[in-house]
Scaffold this motif. Structure first.
Motif, mmCIF file in Angstrom:
data_model
loop_
_atom_site.group_PDB
_atom_site.id
_atom_site.type_symbol
_atom_site.label_atom_id
_atom_site.label_comp_id
_atom_site.label_asym_id
_atom_site.label_seq_id
_atom_site.Cartn_x
_atom_site.Cartn_y
_atom_site.Cartn_z
ATOM 1 N N LEU A 55 -1.643 4.649 10.657
ATOM 2 C CA LEU A 55 -1.867 3.767 11.797
ATOM 3 C C LEU A 55 -2.317 2.383 11.336
ATOM 4 O O LEU A 55 -1.896 1.364 11.888
ATOM 5 C CB LEU A 55 -2.928 4.352 12.734
ATOM 6 C CG LEU A 55 -2.550 5.625 13.477
ATOM 7 C CD1 LEU A 55 -3.745 6.122 14.290
ATOM 8 C CD2 LEU A 55 -1.356 5.411 14.366
ATOM 9 N N LYS A 56 -3.163 2.357 10.323
ATOM 10 C CA LYS A 56 -3.640 1.066 9.806
ATOM 11 C C LYS A 56 -2.490 0.274 9.197
ATOM 12 O O LYS A 56 -2.414 -0.935 9.363
ATOM 13 C CB LYS A 56 -4.743 1.289 8.773
ATOM 14 C CG LYS A 56 -6.037 1.762 9.380
ATOM 15 C CD LYS A 56 -7.081 1.996 8.305
ATOM 16 C CE LYS A 56 -8.371 2.515 8.887
ATOM 17 N NZ LYS A 56 -9.360 2.806 7.840
ATOM 18 N N LEU A 57 -1.596 0.958 8.479
ATOM 19 C CA LEU A 57 -0.458 0.266 7.877
ATOM 20 C C LEU A 57 0.472 -0.305 8.930
ATOM 21 O O LEU A 57 1.024 -1.380 8.764
ATOM 22 C CB LEU A 57 0.324 1.209 6.961
ATOM 23 C CG LEU A 57 -0.301 1.472 5.601
ATOM 24 C CD1 LEU A 57 0.528 2.491 4.828
ATOM 25 C CD2 LEU A 57 -0.427 0.193 4.802
ATOM 26 N N ARG A 58 0.640 0.417 10.043
ATOM 27 C CA ARG A 58 1.497 -0.095 11.119
ATOM 28 C C ARG A 58 0.941 -1.372 11.717
ATOM 29 O O ARG A 58 1.681 -2.169 12.271
ATOM 30 C CB ARG A 58 1.643 0.951 12.215
ATOM 31 C CG ARG A 58 2.638 1.995 11.876
ATOM 32 C CD ARG A 58 2.939 2.851 13.099
ATOM 33 N NE ARG A 58 3.231 4.169 12.598
ATOM 34 C CZ ARG A 58 2.739 5.288 13.070
ATOM 35 N NH1 ARG A 58 1.949 5.261 14.094
ATOM 36 N NH2 ARG A 58 3.059 6.432 12.540
ATOM 37 N N GLY A 59 -0.376 -1.560 11.606
ATOM 38 C CA GLY A 59 -1.000 -2.745 12.169
ATOM 39 C C GLY A 59 -0.851 -3.984 11.305
ATOM 40 O O GLY A 59 -1.158 -5.086 11.739
ATOM 41 N N GLN A 67 6.098 -7.172 1.506
ATOM 42 C CA GLN A 67 5.606 -7.455 0.159
ATOM 43 C C GLN A 67 5.123 -6.189 -0.539
ATOM 44 O O GLN A 67 5.363 -5.999 -1.728
ATOM 45 C CB GLN A 67 4.469 -8.480 0.213
ATOM 46 C CG GLN A 67 4.933 -9.888 0.476
ATOM 47 C CD GLN A 67 3.788 -10.875 0.381
ATOM 48 O OE1 GLN A 67 2.658 -10.572 0.705
ATOM 49 N NE2 GLN A 67 4.111 -12.082 -0.064
ATOM 50 N N ILE A 68 4.442 -5.334 0.198
ATOM 51 C CA ILE A 68 3.959 -4.077 -0.385
ATOM 52 C C ILE A 68 5.133 -3.200 -0.804
ATOM 53 O O ILE A 68 5.131 -2.621 -1.891
ATOM 54 C CB ILE A 68 3.027 -3.345 0.609
ATOM 55 C CG1 ILE A 68 1.742 -4.139 0.805
ATOM 56 C CG2 ILE A 68 2.729 -1.927 0.140
ATOM 57 C CD1 ILE A 68 0.856 -3.628 1.923
ATOM 58 N N ALA A 72 5.967 -1.992 -4.568
ATOM 59 C CA ALA A 72 6.095 -0.566 -4.878
ATOM 60 C C ALA A 72 7.456 -0.298 -5.507
ATOM 61 O O ALA A 72 7.565 0.502 -6.463
ATOM 62 C CB ALA A 72 5.910 0.259 -3.614
ATOM 63 N N SER A 73 8.482 -0.970 -5.020
ATOM 64 C CA SER A 73 9.825 -0.804 -5.582
ATOM 65 C C SER A 73 9.851 -1.278 -7.028
ATOM 66 O O SER A 73 10.470 -0.646 -7.884
ATOM 67 C CB SER A 73 10.823 -1.597 -4.739
ATOM 68 O OG SER A 73 12.098 -1.506 -5.310
#
Length: 78
Positions: A55-59, A67-68, A72-73
């Motif tokens: 939920l925090k990531l969706r925000g 960018q994240i 990660a890629s």
């Protein structure tokens, strides 16, 4: 357990900055973290902390998420 250790969840920095904590939710529902995790795993195959992290990531702003993902890629090659 909370009575034995004199917990003051409302004084924790993360609880006041992020709203209601998982621990406070458990206390309000009068269930253990293991029981709450069991409910979440049955419902969505994730622990309660994994669910809240999602939920925090969706925000986050889409730009930051992009960018994240890119970082990660670069690290994991996916």
């Amino acid at each position: 357990m909370m009575g034995d250790w004199d917990f003051a969840v409302e004084e924790w920095v993360c609880a006041s900055a992020d709203g209601v904590s998982v621990e406070e939710t458990c206390a309000r529902l009068n269930i253990s973290l293991a029981k709450l995790n069991g409910f979440f795993r049955e419902y969505c195959r994730r622990s309660v902390r994994e669910f809240i992290d999602g939920l925090k990531l969706r925000g986050l702003k889409p730009f930051l998420v992009g960018q994240i993902r890119e970082a990660a890629s670069d690290v994991w090659g996916k």
